[in-house]
Design an enzyme around this catalytic site. Structure first.
Site, mmCIF file in Angstrom:
data_model
loop_
_atom_site.group_PDB
_atom_site.id
_atom_site.type_symbol
_atom_site.label_atom_id
_atom_site.label_comp_id
_atom_site.label_asym_id
_atom_site.label_seq_id
_atom_site.Cartn_x
_atom_site.Cartn_y
_atom_site.Cartn_z
ATOM 1 N N GLY A 10 0.755 -1.132 0.071
ATOM 2 C CA GLY A 10 -0.061 -0.044 -0.134
ATOM 3 C C GLY A 10 0.873 1.351 0.010
ATOM 4 O O GLY A 10 2.276 1.263 0.043
ATOM 5 N N ASP A 34 -3.954 -13.250 4.145
ATOM 6 C CA ASP A 34 -5.315 -12.372 4.184
ATOM 7 C C ASP A 34 -5.399 -12.043 5.639
ATOM 8 O O ASP A 34 -5.644 -13.012 6.530
ATOM 9 C CB ASP A 34 -6.268 -13.113 3.786
ATOM 10 N N LEU A 35 -5.769 -10.801 6.270
ATOM 11 C CA LEU A 35 -5.758 -10.592 7.494
ATOM 12 C C LEU A 35 -7.301 -11.259 8.230
ATOM 13 O O LEU A 35 -7.194 -11.442 9.327
ATOM 14 C CB LEU A 35 -6.435 -9.014 7.717
ATOM 15 N N ALA A 58 -5.191 -2.363 5.262
ATOM 16 C CA ALA A 58 -6.633 -2.160 5.751
ATOM 17 C C ALA A 58 -7.705 -1.991 4.427
ATOM 18 O O ALA A 58 -7.045 -1.729 3.414
ATOM 19 C CB ALA A 58 -6.716 -0.696 6.268
ATOM 20 N N THR A 60 -9.259 0.632 2.463
ATOM 21 C CA THR A 60 -9.084 2.090 2.781
ATOM 22 C C THR A 60 -10.052 2.872 1.868
ATOM 23 O O THR A 60 -10.019 4.061 2.079
ATOM 24 C CB THR A 60 -7.870 2.597 2.570
ATOM 25 N N ASP A 100 -8.007 9.657 11.317
ATOM 26 C CA ASP A 100 -8.940 10.806 11.822
ATOM 27 C C ASP A 100 -10.381 10.453 11.850
ATOM 28 O O ASP A 100 -11.111 11.233 12.609
ATOM 29 C CB ASP A 100 -8.480 11.999 11.135
ATOM 30 N N TYR A 123 -16.283 3.296 7.628
ATOM 31 C CA TYR A 123 -14.975 3.114 7.722
ATOM 32 C C TYR A 123 -14.218 3.532 8.962
ATOM 33 O O TYR A 123 -13.514 2.765 9.747
ATOM 34 C CB TYR A 123 -14.161 3.874 6.455
ATOM 35 N N LYS A 127 -12.670 1.107 12.117
ATOM 36 C CA LYS A 127 -11.406 1.433 12.695
ATOM 37 C C LYS A 127 -11.575 1.812 14.407
ATOM 38 O O LYS A 127 -10.661 1.262 15.050
ATOM 39 C CB LYS A 127 -10.674 2.710 12.095
ATOM 40 N N TRP A 148 -5.239 12.061 5.775
ATOM 41 C CA TRP A 148 -5.187 12.873 4.353
ATOM 42 C C TRP A 148 -3.914 12.239 3.965
ATOM 43 O O TRP A 148 -3.023 13.169 3.318
ATOM 44 C CB TRP A 148 -4.989 14.154 4.558
HETATM 45 N N1 LIG Z 1 -4.977 6.902 3.058
HETATM 46 C C1 LIG Z 1 -5.393 7.643 3.837
HETATM 47 O O1 LIG Z 1 -5.661 8.901 3.552
HETATM 48 C C2 LIG Z 1 -5.183 7.287 5.201
HETATM 49 C C3 LIG Z 1 -5.644 7.947 6.168
HETATM 50 C C4 LIG Z 1 -5.864 7.592 7.652
HETATM 51 C C5 LIG Z 1 -5.323 6.602 7.886
HETATM 52 N N2 LIG Z 1 -4.846 5.607 7.035
HETATM 53 C C6 LIG Z 1 -4.496 4.390 7.262
HETATM 54 O O2 LIG Z 1 -3.338 4.006 7.112
HETATM 55 C C7 LIG Z 1 -3.108 2.680 6.687
HETATM 56 C C8 LIG Z 1 -2.236 2.669 5.501
HETATM 57 O O3 LIG Z 1 -3.197 3.187 4.447
HETATM 58 P P1 LIG Z 1 -2.658 3.190 2.871
HETATM 59 O O4 LIG Z 1 -3.406 4.210 2.248
HETATM 60 O O5 LIG Z 1 -1.382 2.838 2.984
HETATM 61 O O6 LIG Z 1 -3.361 1.964 2.340
HETATM 62 P P2 LIG Z 1 -3.734 1.359 0.930
HETATM 63 O O7 LIG Z 1 -2.555 1.946 0.019
HETATM 64 O O8 LIG Z 1 -5.094 1.362 0.530
HETATM 65 O O9 LIG Z 1 -3.138 -0.105 1.251
HETATM 66 C C9 LIG Z 1 -3.610 -1.130 1.673
HETATM 67 C C10 LIG Z 1 -2.878 -2.178 2.069
HETATM 68 O O10 LIG Z 1 -3.685 -3.209 3.027
HETATM 69 C C11 LIG Z 1 -3.616 -4.500 1.971
HETATM 70 N N3 LIG Z 1 -4.829 -5.142 2.317
HETATM 71 C C12 LIG Z 1 -6.132 -4.858 1.835
HETATM 72 N N4 LIG Z 1 -7.019 -5.788 2.315
HETATM 73 C C13 LIG Z 1 -6.259 -6.813 2.914
HETATM 74 C C14 LIG Z 1 -6.484 -7.946 3.428
HETATM 75 N N5 LIG Z 1 -7.798 -8.821 3.599
HETATM 76 N N6 LIG Z 1 -5.536 -8.706 4.165
HETATM 77 C C15 LIG Z 1 -4.170 -8.410 3.973
HETATM 78 N N7 LIG Z 1 -3.891 -7.253 3.522
HETATM 79 C C16 LIG Z 1 -5.024 -6.419 2.963
HETATM 80 C C17 LIG Z 1 -3.477 -4.362 0.913
HETATM 81 O O11 LIG Z 1 -2.729 -5.442 -0.099
HETATM 82 P P3 LIG Z 1 -2.899 -5.633 -1.797
HETATM 83 O O12 LIG Z 1 -2.256 -4.606 -2.265
HETATM 84 O O13 LIG Z 1 -2.492 -7.068 -1.682
HETATM 85 O O14 LIG Z 1 -4.342 -5.551 -1.976
HETATM 86 C C18 LIG Z 1 -2.503 -3.185 0.644
HETATM 87 O O15 LIG Z 1 -1.003 -3.486 1.082
HETATM 88 C C19 LIG Z 1 -4.429 2.076 6.788
HETATM 89 O O16 LIG Z 1 -4.477 1.352 7.788
HETATM 90 C C20 LIG Z 1 -5.300 2.994 6.610
HETATM 91 O O17 LIG Z 1 -6.543 2.897 7.209
HETATM 92 C C21 LIG Z 1 -5.011 6.052 5.608
#
Ligand SMILES: NC(=O)c1ccc[n+]([C@@H]2O[C@H](COP(=O)([O-])OP(=O)(O)OC[C@H]3O[C@@H](n4cnc5c(N)ncnc54)[C@H](OP(=O)(O)O)[C@@H]3O)[C@@H](O)[C@H]2O)c1
Length: 291
Positions: A10, A34-35, A58, A60, A100, A123, A127, A148
């Site tokens: 991710g 898979d989680l 997650a 996301t 957030d 979502y 969380k 963000w």
């Molecule tokens: N993006 C934001 O703006 C934001 C804001 C606040 C908090 N966060 C939190 O920060 C963290 C990182 O976010 P990100 O934006 O880097 O996420 P992301 O780019 O959407 O990547 C999601 C990751 O989760 C993996 N995943 C999804 N479903 C899964 C499952 N069932 N089992 C195992 N792995 C799984 C995906 O693997 P695959 O590639 O194999 O699908 C990918 O590696 C997350 O916890 C998110 O909730 C994100």
């Protein structure tokens, strides 16, 4: 230390893999484990034998969670519980990424770590429930709330604005949601330091400063010297399936207690644009540099 990262494919995961040095890292995508499958998670933790597990995986897609409620809770809440159980069984420390969006956005000053959770979206609820369960299962775990997120490792707001700006003269962007943009590289550095400092409890990690999405978009086109005009609009005029908090600035106090200070979002944006341009030059003609 031995580190196991769930969600390594991710946006944050890729930044963690590129920035983490001097420790032994195992990065996993959903194809590796898979989680939702406790046995797979437990076997993976046993095999990789981590001192720290970083749970960045997650579901996301915030709007997608509204229509795929079961998937949202099975990955974001039940999946996190599976990882916490495996961590407890194996005596590994756990750092869990949260959001957030566990807050409803009715405050007008930065959210403290002990402000009550009050999520409005599926979502956010998935969380928030994960956070509460992890605190019960593994009281010493570290919960990092961020917001963000942007970076070159995946879809993100600055990339969307820049792609739109290459074909449009005008873009409407909401000006009534305020938060703190966070560069994946800066978040990765903070996560690495928090693990090294054996952090526990809830920690808020975002770039310093705040803005609305409209202000963020304006800064993006200005920094990229694009001619596109950004117009302020309202959430009411731009409805989305998931309700977003109007205000979700997270107080940095919990992070500063660990001696960690984040750069401003404006500084982070400049570095992101340099990184994006560098990758675009390496891969000319490739429109989506995030893959
Ligand atoms: N993006 C934001 O703006 C934001 C804001 C606040 C908090 N966060 C939190 O920060 C963290 C990182 O976010 P990100 O934006 O880097 O996420 P992301 O780019 O959407 O990547 C999601 C990751 O989760 C993996 N995943 C999804 N479903 C899964 C499952 N069932 N089992 C195992 N792995 C799984 C995906 O693997 P695959 O590639 O194999 O699908 C990918 O590696 C997350 O916890 C998110 O909730 C994100």
């Amino acid at each position: 230390m031995r580190i196991t990262i769930f969600g390594a494919s991710g946006l944050l995961g890729k930044a963690l893999i590129s920035e983490w040095r001097d420790d032994q890292i195992t990065g996993l995508s959903s194809r590796d484990a898979d989680l939702r499958d406790l046995q797979q998670v437990a076997k993976t933790v046993e095999r990789t034998n981590p001192d720290w597990i970083v749970l960045a995986a997650a579901f996301t897609d915030v709007d997608g969670c509204e229509t795929n409620r079961d998937l949202a809770f099975s990955v974001n809440r039940d999946g996190a519980v599976n990882v916490a159980r495996a961590a407890k069984q194996h005596n590994s420390k756990l750092l869990f990424l949260s959001t957030d969006y566990v807050f409803d956005g009715t405050k007008t000053s930065p959210y403290a770590v002990d402000d009550p959770r009050s999520p409005e979206s599926v979502y956010g609820r998935s969380k928030a429930e994960a956070e509460a369960l992890l605190e019960e299962i593994l009281p010493g775990c570290c919960i990092v709330r961020t917001s963000w997120l942007f970076g070159v490792g995946g879809k993100c707001f600055p990339d969307t604005i820049l792609k739109l700006a290459s074909t449009r003269t005008d873009i409407d962007v909401v000006n009534d949601q305020r938060g703190s943009p966070t560069y994946a590289i800066d978040l990765a550095h903070a996560v690495i330091q928090l693990c090294r400092k054996a952090a526990s409890g809830i920690v808020h990690v975002t770039n310093r400063g705040e803005c609305t999405w409209f202000e963020f978009a304006q800064a993006i086109v200005n920094a990229a010297e694009a001619k596109t005009v950004i117009h302020p609009t309202t959430t009411e005029k731009f409805p989305r399936p998931a309700q977003r908090p109007k205000y979700s600035v997270l107080s940095p106090t919990s992070l500063v207690l660990y001696g960690i200070n984040m750069p401003s979002w404006q500084d982070a944006l400049r570095r992101y644009l340099v990184e994006r341009n560098f990758l675009a030059r390496l891969m000319p003609g490739r429109h989506d540099i995030s893959k």
